[in-house]
Design a protein around this motif. Structure first.
Motif, PDB file in Angstrom:
ATOM      1  N   THR A   1       0.830  -1.206   0.000  1.00 55.17           N
ATOM      2  CA  THR A   1       0.000   0.000   0.000  1.00 55.17           C
ATOM      3  C   THR A   1       0.862   1.252   0.000  1.00 55.17           C
ATOM      4  OG1 THR A   1      -1.843  -1.100   1.118  1.00 55.17           O
ATOM      5  CG2 THR A   1      -1.721   1.294   1.339  1.00 55.17           C
ATOM      6  N   SER A   2       1.880   1.268   0.841  1.00 53.71           N
ATOM      7  CA  SER A   2       2.773   2.420   0.935  1.00 53.71           C
ATOM      8  C   SER A   2       3.499   2.668  -0.386  1.00 53.71           C
ATOM      9  CB  SER A   2       3.785   2.194   2.064  1.00 53.71           C
ATOM     10  OG  SER A   2       4.685   3.267   2.144  1.00 53.71           O
ATOM     11  N   LEU A   3       3.986   1.602  -1.022  1.00 51.73           N
ATOM     12  CA  LEU A   3       4.661   1.748  -2.314  1.00 51.73           C
ATOM     13  C   LEU A   3       3.723   2.353  -3.363  1.00 51.73           C
ATOM     14  CD1 LEU A   3       6.642  -1.615  -2.522  1.00 51.73           C
ATOM     15  CD2 LEU A   3       7.627   0.684  -2.488  1.00 51.73           C
ATOM     16  N   LEU A   4       2.497   1.882  -3.389  1.00 50.01           N
ATOM     17  CA  LEU A   4       1.540   2.412  -4.370  1.00 50.01           C
ATOM     18  C   LEU A   4       1.152   3.854  -4.067  1.00 50.01           C
ATOM     19  CD1 LEU A   4      -0.959  -0.450  -5.251  1.00 50.01           C
ATOM     20  CD2 LEU A   4       0.804   0.580  -6.668  1.00 50.01           C
ATOM     21  N   ALA A   5       0.978   4.166  -2.795  1.00 51.56           N
ATOM     22  CA  ALA A   5       0.630   5.547  -2.439  1.00 51.56           C
ATOM     23  C   ALA A   5       1.749   6.501  -2.853  1.00 51.56           C
ATOM     24  CB  ALA A   5       0.359   5.655  -0.940  1.00 51.56           C
ATOM     25  N   LYS A   6       2.980   6.098  -2.600  1.00 50.04           N
ATOM     26  CA  LYS A   6       4.132   6.931  -3.009  1.00 50.04           C
ATOM     27  C   LYS A   6       4.213   7.015  -4.532  1.00 50.04           C
ATOM     28  CE  LYS A   6       6.712   5.959   1.189  1.00 50.04           C
ATOM     29  NZ  LYS A   6       7.781   5.158   1.793  1.00 50.04           N
ATOM     30  N   ALA A   7       3.942   5.912  -5.200  1.00 46.09           N
ATOM     31  CA  ALA A   7       3.963   5.919  -6.664  1.00 46.09           C
ATOM     32  C   ALA A   7       2.901   6.859  -7.217  1.00 46.09           C
ATOM     33  CB  ALA A   7       3.756   4.505  -7.202  1.00 46.09           C
ATOM     34  N   SER A   8       1.764   6.966  -6.523  1.00 48.29           N
ATOM     35  CA  SER A   8       0.703   7.873  -6.993  1.00 48.29           C
ATOM     36  C   SER A   8       1.152   9.327  -6.938  1.00 48.29           C
ATOM     37  CB  SER A   8      -0.582   7.683  -6.192  1.00 48.29           C
ATOM     38  OG  SER A   8      -0.467   8.219  -4.887  1.00 48.29           O
ATOM     39  N   ALA A   9       2.163   9.601  -6.111  1.00 50.77           N
ATOM     40  CA  ALA A   9       2.726  10.950  -6.010  1.00 50.77           C
ATOM     41  C   ALA A   9       3.960  11.095  -6.910  1.00 50.77           C
ATOM     42  CB  ALA A   9       3.088  11.252  -4.562  1.00 50.77           C
ATOM     43  N   GLY A  10       4.247  10.066  -7.714  1.00 51.40           N
ATOM     44  CA  GLY A  10       5.346  10.149  -8.658  1.00 51.40           C
ATOM     45  C   GLY A  10       6.607   9.391  -8.264  1.00 51.40           C
ATOM     46  N   ALA A  11       6.660   8.887  -7.057  1.00 47.70           N
ATOM     47  CA  ALA A  11       7.860   8.180  -6.577  1.00 47.70           C
ATOM     48  C   ALA A  11       7.738   6.687  -6.909  1.00 47.70           C
ATOM     49  CB  ALA A  11       8.033   8.398  -5.082  1.00 47.70           C
ATOM     50  N   THR A  12       8.116   6.338  -8.136  1.00 52.11           N
ATOM     51  CA  THR A  12       7.965   4.958  -8.601  1.00 52.11           C
ATOM     52  C   THR A  12       9.259   4.155  -8.515  1.00 52.11           C
ATOM     53  OG1 THR A  12       8.398   5.673 -10.871  1.00 52.11           O
ATOM     54  CG2 THR A  12       6.079   5.552 -10.177  1.00 52.11           C
ATOM     55  N   GLU A  13      10.355   4.798  -8.121  1.00 49.40           N
ATOM     56  CA  GLU A  13      11.659   4.129  -8.127  1.00 49.40           C
ATOM     57  C   GLU A  13      11.684   2.866  -7.275  1.00 49.40           C
ATOM     58  OE1 GLU A  13      11.458   7.351  -6.594  1.00 49.40           O
ATOM     59  OE2 GLU A  13      11.480   8.313  -8.555  1.00 49.40           O
ATOM     60  N   MET A  14      11.058   2.906  -6.112  1.00 51.39           N
ATOM     61  CA  MET A  14      11.086   1.763  -5.187  1.00 51.39           C
ATOM     62  C   MET A  14      10.414   0.527  -5.775  1.00 51.39           C
ATOM     63  SD  MET A  14      12.761   2.712  -2.512  1.00 51.39           S
ATOM     64  CE  MET A  14      12.302   1.558  -1.246  1.00 51.39           C
ATOM     65  N   LEU A  15       9.512   0.718  -6.715  1.00 53.06           N
ATOM     66  CA  LEU A  15       8.865  -0.423  -7.347  1.00 53.06           C
ATOM     67  C   LEU A  15       9.845  -1.226  -8.196  1.00 53.06           C
ATOM     68  CD1 LEU A  15       5.470   1.209  -8.396  1.00 53.06           C
ATOM     69  CD2 LEU A  15       5.814  -0.555  -6.648  1.00 53.06           C
ATOM     70  N   GLY A  16      10.965  -0.589  -8.577  1.00 54.32           N
ATOM     71  CA  GLY A  16      11.988  -1.273  -9.365  1.00 54.32           C
ATOM     72  C   GLY A  16      12.534  -2.510  -8.677  1.00 54.32           C
ATOM     73  N   ARG A  17      12.522  -2.519  -7.356  1.00 57.17           N
ATOM     74  CA  ARG A  17      12.983  -3.698  -6.605  1.00 57.17           C
ATOM     75  C   ARG A  17      12.159  -4.941  -6.929  1.00 57.17           C
ATOM     76  NH1 ARG A  17      13.631  -1.639  -0.365  1.00 57.17           N
ATOM     77  NH2 ARG A  17      15.264  -0.099  -0.755  1.00 57.17           N
ATOM     78  N   TYR A  18      10.941  -4.724  -7.388  1.00 54.83           N
ATOM     79  CA  TYR A  18      10.015  -5.822  -7.649  1.00 54.83           C
ATOM     80  C   TYR A  18       9.770  -6.010  -9.143  1.00 54.83           C
ATOM     81  CZ  TYR A  18       9.642  -4.758  -2.786  1.00 54.83           C
ATOM     82  OH  TYR A  18       9.964  -4.496  -1.469  1.00 54.83           O
ATOM     83  N   GLY A  19      10.703  -5.459  -9.943  1.00 53.30           N
ATOM     84  CA  GLY A  19      10.618  -5.631 -11.386  1.00 53.30           C
ATOM     85  C   GLY A  19       9.676  -4.677 -12.084  1.00 53.30           C
TER      86      GLY A  19
END
Length: 199
Positions: A136-154
């Motif tokens: 949830t936290s990763l998606l919420a941050k991604a909604s604000a433009g911070a998608t870099e952390m999702l790279g850990r999961y491909g």
């Protein structure tokens, strides 16, 4: 005389044994009853604690809906039905789902967008083997433009895109890679046990 004393001692010992046997039996019964009462008290305490945590999660969601211009009383049943359905499908607690909905609403999602994102978070949790709060936290941050952390999961998104384009791309990639995983995982023995534990 010696025989009478012997008979008296034997009789006294037999009567004392019977008394001590009854006392011992009563002590075991009392100990069992005490252990049972302690177990019931512990269960009640955990049940009350769980109810309090549930109420807090739903109150926070209601506050978030109201704070962002919605009317909680108008959408409460819809959110609760969604959470119960997803809990029954995935084993994720309805309180965790309420907390996830609240975070997405605080990050600017509409009610429907929040529910869609919770489903994606459930699939990300299952597919990336992370906990639901982290997904949830990763998606919420991604909604604000911070998608870099999702790279850990491909999930790699072109960083030259706008915030909304990056988020839309991230959602698409997560759906392509992990879509349906939450429900698939729930079909395993561990998943079924988790679903039962939430009821």
């Amino acid at each position: 005389m010696a025989v009478e004393k012997f008979d008296l001692v034997v009789r006294a010992k037999d009567e004392a044994s019977a008394v001590f046997s009854k006392i011992s039996g009563n002590m075991v019964g009392l100990a069992t009853a005490a252990a049972g009462l302690i177990a019931v008290a512990a269960f009640l305490k955990s049940s009350v604690s769980a109810a309090i945590e549930s109420e807090k999660a739903w109150n926070k969601l209601g506050n978030a809906v109201d704070k962002h211009g919605g009317i909680w009383d108008a959408v409460r049943v819809r959110f609760q039905t969604f959470a119960t359905t997803l809990q029954n499908q995935t084993g994720i607690s309805d309180e965790a789902i309420a907390e996830s909905l609240q975070l997405f609403i605080d990050f600017g999602a509409s009610g429907q967008q929040a529910m869609d994102r919770v489903q994606v978070a459930a699939d990300l949790e299952a597919g990336a083997n992370i906990d639901f709060a982290s997904a949830t936290s990763l998606l919420a941050k991604a909604s604000a433009g911070a998608t870099e952390m999702l790279g850990r999961y491909g999930i790699r998104v072109d960083e030259n895109l706008s915030k909304s384009e990056k988020f839309a791309a991230a959602l698409g990639l997560i759906r392509d890679r992990f879509g349906g995983r939450a429900i698939e995982n729930a079909e395993t023995l561990a998943g079924k046990i988790e679903i039962l534990s939430q009821k």
